[in-house]
Design a protein around this motif. Structure first.
Motif, PDB file in Angstrom:
ATOM      1  N   PRO A  94       0.768  -1.253   0.000  1.00 56.92           N
ATOM      2  CA  PRO A  94       0.000   0.000   0.000  1.00 56.92           C
ATOM      3  C   PRO A  94       0.791   1.290   0.000  1.00 56.92           C
ATOM      4  O   PRO A  94       0.219   2.350  -0.248  1.00 56.92           O
ATOM      5  N   ASP A  95       2.088   1.272   0.265  1.00 60.54           N
ATOM      6  CA  ASP A  95       2.811   2.530   0.451  1.00 60.54           C
ATOM      7  C   ASP A  95       3.764   2.879  -0.687  1.00 60.54           C
ATOM      8  O   ASP A  95       4.695   3.662  -0.500  1.00 60.54           O
ATOM      9  N   ASP A  96       3.557   2.313  -1.846  1.00 62.79           N
ATOM     10  CA  ASP A  96       4.535   2.504  -2.918  1.00 62.79           C
ATOM     11  C   ASP A  96       4.138   3.610  -3.893  1.00 62.79           C
ATOM     12  O   ASP A  96       2.991   4.044  -3.940  1.00 62.79           O
ATOM     13  N   GLY A  97       5.117   4.037  -4.696  1.00 63.56           N
ATOM     14  CA  GLY A  97       4.956   5.244  -5.494  1.00 63.56           C
ATOM     15  C   GLY A  97       4.238   5.074  -6.810  1.00 63.56           C
ATOM     16  O   GLY A  97       3.801   6.052  -7.419  1.00 63.56           O
ATOM     17  N   VAL A  98       4.131   3.838  -7.315  1.00 67.86           N
ATOM     18  CA  VAL A  98       3.411   3.566  -8.559  1.00 67.86           C
ATOM     19  C   VAL A  98       2.298   2.570  -8.253  1.00 67.86           C
ATOM     20  O   VAL A  98       2.497   1.614  -7.504  1.00 67.86           O
ATOM     21  N   THR A  99       1.130   2.810  -8.833  1.00 68.85           N
ATOM     22  CA  THR A  99      -0.021   1.944  -8.588  1.00 68.85           C
ATOM     23  C   THR A  99      -0.493   1.285  -9.880  1.00 68.85           C
ATOM     24  O   THR A  99      -0.593   1.947 -10.925  1.00 68.85           O
ATOM     25  N   VAL A 100      -0.792  -0.008  -9.807  1.00 71.25           N
ATOM     26  CA  VAL A 100      -1.495  -0.731 -10.854  1.00 71.25           C
ATOM     27  C   VAL A 100      -2.899  -1.017 -10.339  1.00 71.25           C
ATOM     28  O   VAL A 100      -3.056  -1.607  -9.271  1.00 71.25           O
ATOM     29  N   VAL A 101      -3.904  -0.590 -11.085  1.00 75.99           N
ATOM     30  CA  VAL A 101      -5.294  -0.862 -10.733  1.00 75.99           C
ATOM     31  C   VAL A 101      -5.848  -1.858 -11.738  1.00 75.99           C
ATOM     32  O   VAL A 101      -5.753  -1.634 -12.946  1.00 75.99           O
ATOM     33  N   GLN A 102      -6.407  -2.941 -11.238  1.00 73.92           N
ATOM     34  CA  GLN A 102      -7.009  -3.938 -12.124  1.00 73.92           C
ATOM     35  C   GLN A 102      -8.507  -4.025 -11.875  1.00 73.92           C
ATOM     36  O   GLN A 102      -8.955  -4.201 -10.739  1.00 73.92           O
ATOM     37  N   GLU A 131       0.829  12.116 -19.183  1.00 70.99           N
ATOM     38  CA  GLU A 131       1.622  11.174 -19.978  1.00 70.99           C
ATOM     39  C   GLU A 131       2.142  10.003 -19.148  1.00 70.99           C
ATOM     40  O   GLU A 131       2.683   9.036 -19.704  1.00 70.99           O
ATOM     41  N   GLN A 132       1.976  10.067 -17.824  1.00 67.48           N
ATOM     42  CA  GLN A 132       2.427   8.970 -16.972  1.00 67.48           C
ATOM     43  C   GLN A 132       1.308   7.970 -16.670  1.00 67.48           C
ATOM     44  O   GLN A 132       1.527   6.998 -15.966  1.00 67.48           O
ATOM     45  N   VAL A 133       0.132   8.224 -17.183  1.00 68.38           N
ATOM     46  CA  VAL A 133      -1.023   7.352 -16.959  1.00 68.38           C
ATOM     47  C   VAL A 133      -1.195   6.431 -18.163  1.00 68.38           C
ATOM     48  O   VAL A 133      -1.315   6.903 -19.295  1.00 68.38           O
ATOM     49  N   THR A 134      -1.211   5.122 -17.926  1.00 70.74           N
ATOM     50  CA  THR A 134      -1.342   4.152 -19.013  1.00 70.74           C
ATOM     51  C   THR A 134      -2.545   3.251 -18.788  1.00 70.74           C
ATOM     52  O   THR A 134      -2.528   2.412 -17.885  1.00 70.74           O
ATOM     53  N   PRO A 135      -3.602   3.395 -19.585  1.00 70.53           N
ATOM     54  CA  PRO A 135      -4.696   2.409 -19.551  1.00 70.53           C
ATOM     55  C   PRO A 135      -4.326   1.209 -20.428  1.00 70.53           C
ATOM     56  O   PRO A 135      -3.766   1.360 -21.509  1.00 70.53           O
ATOM     57  N   LEU A 136      -4.636   0.017 -19.947  1.00 71.35           N
ATOM     58  CA  LEU A 136      -4.400  -1.217 -20.692  1.00 71.35           C
ATOM     59  C   LEU A 136      -5.680  -2.038 -20.651  1.00 71.35           C
ATOM     60  O   LEU A 136      -6.318  -2.148 -19.601  1.00 71.35           O
ATOM     61  N   TYR A 137      -6.031  -2.644 -21.775  1.00 71.41           N
ATOM     62  CA  TYR A 137      -7.295  -3.370 -21.865  1.00 71.41           C
ATOM     63  C   TYR A 137      -7.047  -4.794 -22.338  1.00 71.41           C
ATOM     64  O   TYR A 137      -6.244  -5.026 -23.244  1.00 71.41           O
ATOM     65  N   GLY A 138      -7.759  -5.737 -21.718  1.00 75.71           N
ATOM     66  CA  GLY A 138      -7.623  -7.123 -22.106  1.00 75.71           C
ATOM     67  C   GLY A 138      -6.498  -7.815 -21.355  1.00 75.71           C
ATOM     68  O   GLY A 138      -5.868  -7.250 -20.452  1.00 75.71           O
ATOM     69  N   ALA A 139      -6.242  -9.057 -21.724  1.00 78.76           N
ATOM     70  CA  ALA A 139      -5.200  -9.856 -21.079  1.00 78.76           C
ATOM     71  C   ALA A 139      -3.842  -9.434 -21.633  1.00 78.76           C
ATOM     72  O   ALA A 139      -3.475  -9.794 -22.750  1.00 78.76           O
ATOM     73  N   VAL A 140      -3.107  -8.643 -20.873  1.00 77.77           N
ATOM     74  CA  VAL A 140      -1.815  -8.138 -21.313  1.00 77.77           C
ATOM     75  C   VAL A 140      -0.703  -8.987 -20.719  1.00 77.77           C
ATOM     76  O   VAL A 140      -0.917  -9.771 -19.794  1.00 77.77           O
ATOM     77  N   ASP A 141       0.511  -8.810 -21.245  1.00 69.45           N
ATOM     78  CA  ASP A 141       1.635  -9.585 -20.722  1.00 69.45           C
ATOM     79  C   ASP A 141       2.459  -8.739 -19.759  1.00 69.45           C
ATOM     80  O   ASP A 141       2.207  -7.546 -19.563  1.00 69.45           O
ATOM     81  N   VAL A 142       3.463  -9.385 -19.167  1.00 74.27           N
ATOM     82  CA  VAL A 142       4.293  -8.704 -18.171  1.00 74.27           C
ATOM     83  C   VAL A 142       5.046  -7.533 -18.805  1.00 74.27           C
ATOM     84  O   VAL A 142       5.231  -6.489 -18.166  1.00 74.27           O
ATOM     85  N   ALA A 200       4.459   0.098 -18.714  1.00 76.56           N
ATOM     86  CA  ALA A 200       3.595   1.100 -18.097  1.00 76.56           C
ATOM     87  C   ALA A 200       4.176   1.573 -16.765  1.00 76.56           C
ATOM     88  O   ALA A 200       4.085   2.763 -16.420  1.00 76.56           O
ATOM     89  N   ILE A 201       4.779   0.661 -16.013  1.00 71.70           N
ATOM     90  CA  ILE A 201       5.434   1.039 -14.764  1.00 71.70           C
ATOM     91  C   ILE A 201       6.575   2.012 -15.040  1.00 71.70           C
ATOM     92  O   ILE A 201       6.738   3.032 -14.365  1.00 71.70           O
ATOM     93  N   ALA A 202       7.377   1.709 -16.047  1.00 71.50           N
ATOM     94  CA  ALA A 202       8.485   2.594 -16.404  1.00 71.50           C
ATOM     95  C   ALA A 202       7.983   3.980 -16.796  1.00 71.50           C
ATOM     96  O   ALA A 202       8.577   4.996 -16.452  1.00 71.50           O
ATOM     97  N   GLN A 203       6.871   4.007 -17.533  1.00 71.02           N
ATOM     98  CA  GLN A 203       6.289   5.283 -17.931  1.00 71.02           C
ATOM     99  C   GLN A 203       5.830   6.075 -16.700  1.00 71.02           C
ATOM    100  O   GLN A 203       6.047   7.289 -16.608  1.00 71.02           O
ATOM    101  N   ALA A 204       5.224   5.391 -15.759  1.00 67.33           N
ATOM    102  CA  ALA A 204       4.765   6.071 -14.542  1.00 67.33           C
ATOM    103  C   ALA A 204       5.927   6.576 -13.708  1.00 67.33           C
ATOM    104  O   ALA A 204       5.822   7.625 -13.050  1.00 67.33           O
ATOM    105  N   LYS A 205       7.046   5.862 -13.727  1.00 66.52           N
ATOM    106  CA  LYS A 205       8.191   6.255 -12.909  1.00 66.52           C
ATOM    107  C   LYS A 205       8.996   7.400 -13.506  1.00 66.52           C
ATOM    108  O   LYS A 205       9.956   7.863 -12.877  1.00 66.52           O
ATOM    109  N   GLN A 206       8.607   7.859 -14.679  1.00 58.76           N
ATOM    110  CA  GLN A 206       9.306   9.008 -15.252  1.00 58.76           C
ATOM    111  C   GLN A 206       9.261  10.199 -14.308  1.00 58.76           C
ATOM    112  O   GLN A 206      10.132  11.055 -14.331  1.00 58.76           O
ATOM    113  N   ALA A 207       8.242  10.275 -13.464  1.00 52.77           N
ATOM    114  CA  ALA A 207       8.136  11.373 -12.502  1.00 52.77           C
ATOM    115  C   ALA A 207       9.261  11.336 -11.486  1.00 52.77           C
ATOM    116  O   ALA A 207       9.602  12.353 -10.885  1.00 52.77           O
ATOM    117  N   ASP A 208       9.835  10.143 -11.281  1.00 50.43           N
ATOM    118  CA  ASP A 208      10.869  10.002 -10.262  1.00 50.43           C
ATOM    119  C   ASP A 208      12.257  10.365 -10.778  1.00 50.43           C
ATOM    120  O   ASP A 208      13.222  10.358 -10.028  1.00 50.43           O
TER     121      ASP A 208
END
Length: 284
Positions: free
Chosen positions: A107-115, A250-261, A267-275
């Motif tokens: 719960p305390d981390d800087g990037v979030t994945v919502v499913q 630009e750090q927000v990435t929506p993904l649809y369907g069964a995606v791979d790792v 998407a995580i890398a894109q979100a971490k650009q803020a760091d």
């Protein structure tokens, strides 16, 4: 052929008509075509249909290419709408990322994945081992589970499983919820096959006995459905990856369907650009 395909075909043929007319007019009156409106003569009108038909028969792959490009353009527009909404509407962002009724691990981390998922969705089931491995292998990524039983009207156990998961989260927290979540999907009972004994077994795997589901869980499901509508999410699985706080569009990435790792990691890398702090370039 459905109405969308018919509309697409009509638009494509219209493009051919314009190309045909423009070429004919360029051959006949090159000095005036930019100023005069396109008007088809009876002879041109008669020739257009066979030309369009023959071209489509000779190049059927063009329809698929154009359809894929149109779909990509439409998805890009939807994504931009979601990105803008989540970075300009604090209440919407808070509902997505920080709803206390929504299960979360790390719960305390800087990037979030919502499913967004449904226990009876076969694509969610196929995605479940990927998501489980991702959660295990990325302790530095916050993971939010949005129970979204879109198949509930067809398969009532879809809703029962979701409400049970929410209740477990409320009583026992993230570790117990994750054990339950993974056990339900590991059962292989999707597309209407899920049973109450399987839910009970999943609860035992999470270290608890069968429980009474409280009415508050239904309110959470309704809130998630409303959130999904606001974010143009109509199916499962769906993911949104973004910084937990202070996100830029630009750090927000929506993904649809069964995606791979790889897609999740990108998407995580894109979100971490803020760091990554900007580096000042020295002047010579």
């Amino acid at each position: 052929m459905n109405s969308s395909a018919i509309s697409f075909m009509a638009g494509f043929i219209l493009c051919l008509l314009v190309m045909f007319a423009s070429n004919r007019l360029m051959d006949q009156t090159p000095a005036t075509i930019t100023a005069a409106p396109v008007v088809f003569t009876p002879a041109q009108q008669e020739a257009i249909g066979p030309l369009a038909r023959d071209y489509l028969l000779a190049h059927p792959d063009i329809l698929l290419q154009m359809s894929e490009r149109l779909e990509a353009q439409q998805q890009t527009a939807v994504n931009r709408t979601v990105q803008t909404a989540l970075t300009t509407q604090p209440e919407l962002q808070a509902t997505l990322l920080h709803d206390p009724a929504t299960p979360v691990v790390h719960p305390d981390d800087g990037v979030t994945v919502v499913q967004f998922f449904d226990y009876q969705c076969i694509w969610c089931a196929r995605m479940a081992p990927v998501a489980a491995d991702f959660v295990r292998d990325n302790p530095d990524v916050r993971f939010v589970f949005k129970e979204f039983p879109i198949f509930g009207s067809r398969w009532p156990m879809s809703v029962q499983a979701a409400r049970t998961g929410l209740m477990l989260w409320h009583l026992k927290g993230g570790d117990a919820y994750l054990a339950y979540h993974n056990a339900v999907f590991a059962s292989g009972e999707n597309e209407g096959r899920l049973s109450q004994p399987t839910l009970n077994a999943a609860l035992l795997a999470a270290g608890t006995a069968p429980m009474t589901v409280l009415p508050e869980t239904e309110k959470t499901l309704l809130a998630t459905r409303e959130l999904a509508q606001q974010l143009n999410i109509s199916g499962t699985p769906a993911f949104i990856v973004m910084p937990t706080r202070d996100a830029r569009a630009e750090q927000v990435t929506p993904l649809y369907g069964a995606v791979d790792v790889k897609a999740l990691q990108a998407a995580i890398a894109q979100a971490k650009q803020a760091d990554i702090p900007s580096q000042a370039v020295p002047h010579g």
